[in-house]
Design a protein around this motif. Structure first.
Motif, mmCIF file in Angstrom:
data_model
loop_
_atom_site.group_PDB
_atom_site.id
_atom_site.type_symbol
_atom_site.label_atom_id
_atom_site.label_comp_id
_atom_site.label_asym_id
_atom_site.label_seq_id
_atom_site.Cartn_x
_atom_site.Cartn_y
_atom_site.Cartn_z
ATOM 1 N N ALA A 205 -0.011 -31.112 -48.983
ATOM 2 C CA ALA A 205 -1.123 -32.055 -49.185
ATOM 3 C C ALA A 205 -2.206 -31.840 -48.145
ATOM 4 C CB ALA A 205 -0.600 -33.491 -49.118
ATOM 5 N N ALA A 206 -1.821 -31.559 -46.893
ATOM 6 C CA ALA A 206 -2.814 -31.331 -45.839
ATOM 7 C C ALA A 206 -3.622 -30.085 -46.132
ATOM 8 C CB ALA A 206 -2.115 -31.213 -44.491
ATOM 9 N N ARG B 287 2.018 -37.641 -41.167
ATOM 10 C CA ARG B 287 3.319 -37.633 -41.861
ATOM 11 C C ARG B 287 4.145 -36.426 -41.432
ATOM 12 N NH1 ARG B 287 2.367 -37.610 -47.994
ATOM 13 N NH2 ARG B 287 4.665 -37.664 -47.965
ATOM 14 N N CYS B 288 3.475 -35.285 -41.218
ATOM 15 C CA CYS B 288 4.190 -34.094 -40.735
ATOM 16 C C CYS B 288 4.799 -34.354 -39.365
ATOM 17 C CB CYS B 288 3.230 -32.894 -40.657
ATOM 18 S SG CYS B 288 2.704 -32.258 -42.247
ATOM 19 N N ALA C 6 3.968 -32.934 -47.155
ATOM 20 C CA ALA C 6 2.807 -33.295 -46.335
ATOM 21 C C ALA C 6 1.996 -32.071 -45.977
ATOM 22 C CB ALA C 6 3.276 -34.027 -45.077
ATOM 23 N N HIS D 101 -1.989 -36.873 -43.678
ATOM 24 C CA HIS D 101 -0.862 -35.999 -44.019
ATOM 25 C C HIS D 101 -0.315 -35.303 -42.775
ATOM 26 C CE1 HIS D 101 -1.562 -36.784 -48.199
ATOM 27 N NE2 HIS D 101 -2.821 -36.284 -48.152
#
Length: 702
Positions: free
Chosen positions: A462-463, A474-475, A459, A471
């Protein structure tokens, strides 16, 4: 004269002719300066003068008025049988001489003319007196020897070359149940059994032929009462001094007691070796009691160990005969009355000194009837008392007392060892449990934390690339999951530790407070118990919270379309954000504080009626414990044995530690928790093995 005693000789001369009597006295005193001669005119006067046998010799005429010389001799022999008596007479004939000899005269001498006859008479008197004195000395020596020999505790005998007993002592005669006179003159074959006689004669001839003494051991001979004795004979060459006859002198020691002691000690050593390999106190006590029975013939023996509270000496092991002799196996309370068996046992235990009673019924310390007649009580440190007892009085010797001490000391050491082994085994088991938990912790850290870390790393990348807020969410989710998992791991580790001192806890109040700590929505709680239990309050609260949280999360937050097994929540310990007392059933008739007013102690039906509005959770009593049940989706039967395993979960959003913590808390209390199905088809957790507070209070009061 060389070799002749210079001791004075007192002579009584009896003759009716006073001139002859005085003349004889004069010449005798001249002939031997040791002589002192007194006279008597006839036998009657002579008998009066001999009162007490105060003379060393009598010289008497034959023809006298009244009693003649032979009749006088016979009267003298009645009172003084060993007194030398010489017949000195003017009337000599073979008939008189023969009659005198038959009557026991010492010597016979006929009167003659001239003075030389007085020298001869003096010699005859001196010889007769010396011989008599020698005989008396020999007899005194023999009496002293006999006294010495008879005083010896050993069997003493002299056997000549023909196998005849020439001398035996009282100990030997007593052993054979007869007298010294009966044995002396008898042969070895007459006295001993065929086997014993043959063995003795074999050894006897060896000593006669070689002239060397012989020392034997282990010779068994049966006494007059049929008891077998063990002897150690010593046989020496012996010169009787008569015609060069050869003989042996035997001195035989009775070592039966020593041999029996050695046999008992050998058997005891064999038995005590087994004590060094026992594993438990019960096994150790059993081996010791069997040894007392087998070695000491103590059929009423037992090992009595101190109980935990220190109020009783309990029978840990007893000989089987104890159960036959007593109405019930004895139990010795500390507060037993004086005069009881128990009081005597406790006195020995508390004093730490052995007690031996040879005649229990006659002992004023025990006024209680008992099959025991002899007893040795041997304390074993702080463990208890080894009771060695028999059904007959004076059953134990000094040797037995020593053997009991050896056995009791070995038993005490064995009990110390079994205690240490138990402690070491407990420590080892604890180490193994900690190692298992460490492996469990390591496995979770290495495996279960890896997944959210992987999600977090992905994540973050991706962020960084896209900047999409999704993302970052999600972290945050991954971090929250790791935080929850770490918190659960720490809680799991702490709950496995030993609990603090248990307290009396009101189960209903604890349930209400735990429910208030769980985040709920439409769920309701029914408390159907007024039980007070012994528990660590904080640990009990954690256990109830985890069971409630498990019920709420698997019963009310799972989508209806989710599979039943996916509805099982095994782990959230995240604290509730608020207290939901409004969700607790009301209707209790008992007066309680505000928190307790939210609990319903009997509203099960109402909870069931409201089940359509939300999950119903019930807390109720069990035999030896309590249960927590709900009417949710329940736990599939094929996973009920697994729900308490650390990390077990069928949902990806759960850590799987909640029920594992429940299991650890129960284990720390020595309780047992199982998962089953409730009456409503939901999950039911039963916690048993719980000590009621009133039982603990009663024990403390006692």
């Amino acid at each position: 004269m060389s070799g002749v005693s210079r001791e004075g000789i007192r002579v009584l001369h009896v003759d009716d002719d006073r001139d002859v009597s005085e003349l004889t006295a004069t010449f005798l005193e001249r002939a031997d300066e040791r002589f002192t001669v007194e006279t008597a005119a006839d036998a009657a006067e002579g008998l009066d003068r001999l009162e007490g046998c105060a003379f060393d010799c009598v010289v008497s005429d034959y023809e006298m008025p009244g009693l003649d010389g032979i009749e006088f001799l016979e009267r003298v022999r009645e009172s003084c049988p060993e007194l030398p008596f010489i017949l000195f007479t003017g009337k000599g004939s073979e008939a008189v001489a023969s009659e005198a000899i038959s009557a026991g005269v010492t010597d016979y001498l006929q009167k003659e003319t001239g003075t030389d006859q007085y020298t001869v008479l003096a010699n005859r008197v001196a010889n007769a007196v010396e011989h008599a004195r020698s005989q008396r000395r020999v007899e005194r020596s023999e009496r002293r020897l006999r006294k010495i020999v008879d005083s010896l505790p050993h069997l003493v005998y002299v056997v000549d070359e023909a196998g005849t007993y020439r001398l035996v002592n009282e100990a030997l005669a007593e052993f054979h149940g007869t007298t010294v006179e009966a044995i002396e003159g008898s042969t070895v074959d007459d006295v001993l059994s065929d086997r014993a006689a043959a063995k003795f004669l074999q050894d006897f001839r060896s000593v006669i032929e070689t002239g060397e003494p012989k020392h034997l051991s282990g010779v068994e001979v049966v006494d007059a009462e049929g008891h077998t004795h063990v002897f150690e004979p010593q046989i020496f060459p012996y010169d009787i001094g008569e015609n060069g006859d050869r003989a042996v002198l035997g001195v035989t020691r009775d070592v039966t007691e020593r041999a029996e002691r050695e046999r008992k000690l050998e058997r005891l050593q064999h038995r005590t070796r087994a004590l060094m390999h026992t594993e438990t106190a019960e096994e150790t006590a059993r081996v010791a009691t069997e040894a007392a029975d087998a070695v000491l013939e103590a059929r009423l023996s037992g090992v009595f160990l101190l109980d935990g509270p220190g109020e009783y000496l309990e029978p840990t092991a007893v000989v089987d005969a104890v159960r036959e002799a007593f109405d019930e196996v004895p139990l010795y309370p500390r507060d037993a009355p004086e005069g009881s068996r128990a009081a005597l046992v406790w006195d020995a235990f508390e004093a730490g000194e052995p007690v031996r009673v040879d005649d229990v019924p006659a002992d004023d310390r025990v006024d209680e009837s008992t099959p025991s007649r002899s007893v040795i009580l041997h304390p074993m440190g702080d463990h208890g008392v080894f009771v060695v007892s028999a059904e007959r009085t004076h059953a134990f010797s000094g040797t037995d007392e020593v053997l009991v001490e050896i056995l009791a000391t070995t038993l005490e050491a064995a009990l110390d060892r079994t205690e240490r082994r138990t402690e070491l085994r407990s420590q080892r088991d604890e180490v193994e449990r900690k190692n298992e938990r460490l492996e469990e912790f390591t496995s979770v850290v290495s495996h279960d934390l890896r997944n959210p870390l992987t999600v977090l790393n992905g994540a973050v990348e991706a962020a960084e690339e896209t900047g999409d807020p999704e993302h970052f969410d999600r972290c945050r989710d991954a971090v929250d999951r790791m935080d929850a998992m770490i918190e659960n791991l720490l809680t799991l580790s702490r709950q496995g530790e030993a609990i603090s001192e248990p307290e009396s806890v009101d189960l209903a109040e604890a349930a209400v407070r735990a429910w208030g700590a769980v985040e709920t929505d439409s769920e309701r709680l029914a408390v159907e118990t007024d039980r007070t239990i012994r528990a660590d309050p904080d640990r009990l609260a954690q256990l109830l919270e985890n069971l409630f949280r498990n019920a709420v999360e698997h019963g009310s937050t799972s989508p209806q379309s989710q599979a039943p097994e996916d509805a099982v929540e095994h782990g959230s310990t995240v604290p509730a954000s608020q207290t939901q007392q409004d969700a607790v059933e009301h209707g209790s008739t008992s007066s309680r504080p505000a928190a307790d007013d939210a609990a319903d102690h009997g509203a099960a039906d109402e909870a069931s009626d409201d089940a359509e509005d939300g999950l119903a959770v019930r807390v109720g009593d069990l035999d030896g414990g309590f249960y927590v049940a709900d009417d949710g989706r329940g736990i599939p039967a094929d996973v009920r044995d697994d729900v308490f395993d650390s990390g077990f979960s069928t949902r990806s959003d759960n850590t799987g530690f909640g029920l594992a913590i429940v299991d650890r808390i129960a284990e720390a209390h020595d309780w047992e928790v199982v998962a089953t199905e409730s009456e409503d088809g939901g999950a039911r957790f039963e916690v048993t093995g719980i000590e009621p507070a009133e039982s603990a209070t009663a024990e403390q009061t006692e």
